[in-house]
Write a protein that holds these residues in place. Structure first.
Motif, PDB file in Angstrom:
ATOM      1  N   UNK A  39       6.252  -9.906   3.319  1.00 16.47           N
ATOM      2  CA  UNK A  39       5.369  -8.697   2.804  1.00 16.47           C
ATOM      3  C   UNK A  39       5.454  -7.706   4.187  1.00 16.47           C
ATOM      4  N   UNK A  40       5.880  -6.237   3.941  1.00  8.68           N
ATOM      5  CA  UNK A  40       6.355  -4.963   4.861  1.00  8.68           C
ATOM      6  C   UNK A  40       4.165  -3.799   3.834  1.00  8.68           C
ATOM      7  N   UNK A  41       3.771  -3.944   5.550  1.00  4.74           N
ATOM      8  CA  UNK A  41       2.007  -3.131   5.044  1.00  4.74           C
ATOM      9  C   UNK A  41       2.504  -1.575   4.922  1.00  4.74           C
ATOM     10  N   UNK A  42       2.380  -1.077   3.991  1.00  2.75           N
ATOM     11  CA  UNK A  42       1.996   0.520   4.084  1.00  2.75           C
ATOM     12  C   UNK A  42       2.226   1.166   5.812  1.00  2.75           C
ATOM     13  N   UNK A  43       1.461   0.721   6.242  1.00  2.18           N
ATOM     14  CA  UNK A  43       0.860   1.331   7.808  1.00  2.18           C
ATOM     15  C   UNK A  43       2.262   1.394   9.156  1.00  2.18           C
ATOM     16  N   UNK A  90      18.094  -0.586   1.274  1.00  3.73           N
ATOM     17  CA  UNK A  90      17.721   1.269   1.261  1.00  3.73           C
ATOM     18  C   UNK A  90      17.512   1.303  -0.420  1.00  3.73           C
ATOM     19  N   UNK A  91      17.613   0.510  -1.404  1.00  5.74           N
ATOM     20  CA  UNK A  91      16.507   0.853  -2.654  1.00  5.74           C
ATOM     21  C   UNK A  91      15.455   0.909  -1.964  1.00  5.74           C
ATOM     22  N   UNK A  92      14.538  -0.377  -1.524  1.00  7.50           N
ATOM     23  CA  UNK A  92      13.650  -0.621  -1.505  1.00  7.50           C
ATOM     24  C   UNK A  92      12.926   0.010  -0.704  1.00  7.50           C
ATOM     25  N   UNK A  93      13.528   0.821   0.331  1.00  4.28           N
ATOM     26  CA  UNK A  93      12.391   1.640   1.135  1.00  4.28           C
ATOM     27  C   UNK A  93      12.687   3.212   0.175  1.00  4.28           C
ATOM     28  N   UNK A  94      13.193   3.365  -0.406  1.00  2.00           N
ATOM     29  CA  UNK A  94      13.801   4.623  -0.339  1.00  2.00           C
ATOM     30  C   UNK A  94      12.683   4.887  -1.968  1.00  2.00           C
ATOM     31  N   UNK A  95      12.039   3.435  -2.769  1.00  5.08           N
ATOM     32  CA  UNK A  95      11.396   3.237  -3.362  1.00  5.08           C
ATOM     33  C   UNK A  95       9.548   3.445  -2.767  1.00  5.08           C
ATOM     34  N   UNK A  96       9.404   2.821  -1.433  1.00  2.00           N
ATOM     35  CA  UNK A  96       8.515   2.724  -1.024  1.00  2.00           C
ATOM     36  C   UNK A  96       7.514   3.968   0.016  1.00  2.00           C
ATOM     37  N   UNK A  97       8.527   4.854  -0.187  1.00  4.59           N
ATOM     38  CA  UNK A  97       8.706   6.184   0.194  1.00  4.59           C
ATOM     39  C   UNK A  97       8.349   7.307  -0.488  1.00  4.59           C
ATOM     40  N   UNK A  98       8.883   6.639  -1.688  1.00  6.23           N
ATOM     41  CA  UNK A  98       8.821   7.754  -2.493  1.00  6.23           C
ATOM     42  C   UNK A  98       7.236   7.004  -3.303  1.00  6.23           C
ATOM     43  N   UNK A  99       6.695   5.842  -2.705  1.00 10.21           N
ATOM     44  CA  UNK A  99       5.184   5.835  -3.183  1.00 10.21           C
ATOM     45  C   UNK A  99       4.571   6.996  -2.553  1.00 10.21           C
ATOM     46  N   UNK A 100       4.793   6.776  -1.318  1.00 11.59           N
ATOM     47  CA  UNK A 100       4.335   7.321  -0.598  1.00 11.59           C
ATOM     48  C   UNK A 100       4.034   9.036  -0.552  1.00 11.59           C
ATOM     49  N   UNK A 117      -2.067   4.873  -3.792  1.00 10.86           N
ATOM     50  CA  UNK A 117      -2.948   3.830  -2.690  1.00 10.86           C
ATOM     51  C   UNK A 117      -2.642   2.384  -3.309  1.00 10.86           C
ATOM     52  N   UNK A 118      -1.448   2.028  -2.412  1.00 11.32           N
ATOM     53  CA  UNK A 118      -0.739   0.835  -2.107  1.00 11.32           C
ATOM     54  C   UNK A 118      -1.279   1.004  -0.707  1.00 11.32           C
ATOM     55  N   UNK A 119      -1.241  -1.106  -0.294  1.00  9.98           N
ATOM     56  CA  UNK A 119      -1.336  -1.718   1.183  1.00  9.98           C
ATOM     57  C   UNK A 119      -0.426  -2.438   1.783  1.00  9.98           C
ATOM     58  N   UNK A 120       0.825  -2.341   0.759  1.00 13.06           N
ATOM     59  CA  UNK A 120       2.938  -2.830   1.495  1.00 13.06           C
ATOM     60  C   UNK A 120       3.615  -3.411  -0.378  1.00 13.06           C
ATOM     61  N   UNK A 134      13.549  -9.486  -5.487  1.00 14.93           N
ATOM     62  CA  UNK A 134      12.150  -8.382  -6.444  1.00 14.93           C
ATOM     63  C   UNK A 134      11.496  -8.837  -5.446  1.00 14.93           C
ATOM     64  N   UNK A 135      10.239  -7.398  -6.167  1.00 13.46           N
ATOM     65  CA  UNK A 135       9.202  -7.109  -4.947  1.00 13.46           C
ATOM     66  C   UNK A 135       8.918  -5.589  -5.809  1.00 13.46           C
ATOM     67  N   UNK A 136       7.001  -6.326  -4.927  1.00 14.78           N
ATOM     68  CA  UNK A 136       6.290  -5.746  -6.211  1.00 14.78           C
ATOM     69  C   UNK A 136       5.736  -5.275  -4.985  1.00 14.78           C
ATOM     70  N   UNK A 137       4.741  -3.836  -5.648  1.00 12.70           N
ATOM     71  CA  UNK A 137       3.485  -2.554  -5.226  1.00 12.70           C
ATOM     72  C   UNK A 137       2.832  -3.774  -5.339  1.00 12.70           C
ATOM     73  N   UNK A 138       1.858  -4.465  -3.020  1.00 17.77           N
ATOM     74  CA  UNK A 138       1.051  -4.529  -2.871  1.00 17.77           C
ATOM     75  C   UNK A 138      -0.666  -3.736  -2.996  1.00 17.77           C
ATOM     76  N   UNK A 139      -1.396  -3.639  -4.149  1.00 18.52           N
ATOM     77  CA  UNK A 139      -3.034  -2.451  -4.331  1.00 18.52           C
ATOM     78  C   UNK A 139      -4.182  -3.022  -3.560  1.00 18.52           C
TER      79      UNK A 139
END
Length: 155
Positions: A78-82, A107-117, A122-125, A150-155
């Motif tokens: 898991x990669x935390x939002x922080x 790169x695709x995972x990080x692009x999606x994560x930065x898009x969420x931000x 609101x997510x934890x990681x 696969x990846x999933x957002x932790x809320x």
């Protein structure tokens, strides 16, 4: 909302190492990484890490037991939002590549994560799961192959 299956049927090329991508796919990945703020030197560094860690990660899987064709291993982290907020994109990509994730997928995972931000979601990681399958690759070599990531957002 982000799709938990990062590699869809038409993007299975993202599971390949960077040097096995077509020129168009490589250009797409480089464009994506530049969009994350990486410069050419950082991109070259991440690609170099991929070459180095691709072999190391698969070798460590062989040590666990005598593998059989069709056997699978799963690695989850898991990669935390922080961490995403407080770490440079280049460092986050390097961390994922060191865990055996191909550059195109990282790169695709990080692009999606930065898009969420950017969307103030609101997510934890983000939890990433890599599945390895023991079998023959496209070159007829027996070994551990990166399967679905696969990846999933932790809320």
């Amino acid at each position: 909302m982000a799709n938990p299956n990062i590699v869809s049927a038409n993007e299975d090329w993202r599971l390949l190492p960077f040097d096995q991508l077509s020129l168009d796919q490589q250009n797409d990945v480089v464009h994506e990484l530049r969009g994350l703020g990486l410069n050419d030197s950082e991109i070259e560094s991440v690609i170099g890490l991929e070459k180095e860690y691709q072999h190391i990660e698969k070798t460590s899987l062989k040590v666990t037991s005598k593998a059989r064709v069709g056997q699978t291993r799963t690695q989850t982290f898991t990669i935390s939002k922080n961490t995403i907020l407080g770490t440079s994109s280049a460092s986050l990509l390097a961390m994922m590549v060191r865990k055996g994730i191909p550059t195109a997928t990282a790169g695709a995972i990080l692009t999606a994560a930065t898009g969420l931000i950017a969307d103030n979601v609101s997510f934890s990681g983000i939890t990433v799961t890599i599945k390895y399958v023991y079998g023959y690759n496209n070159d007829g070599v027996l070994g551990w192959n990166v399967g679905p990531i696969t990846w999933k957002v932790k809320y």
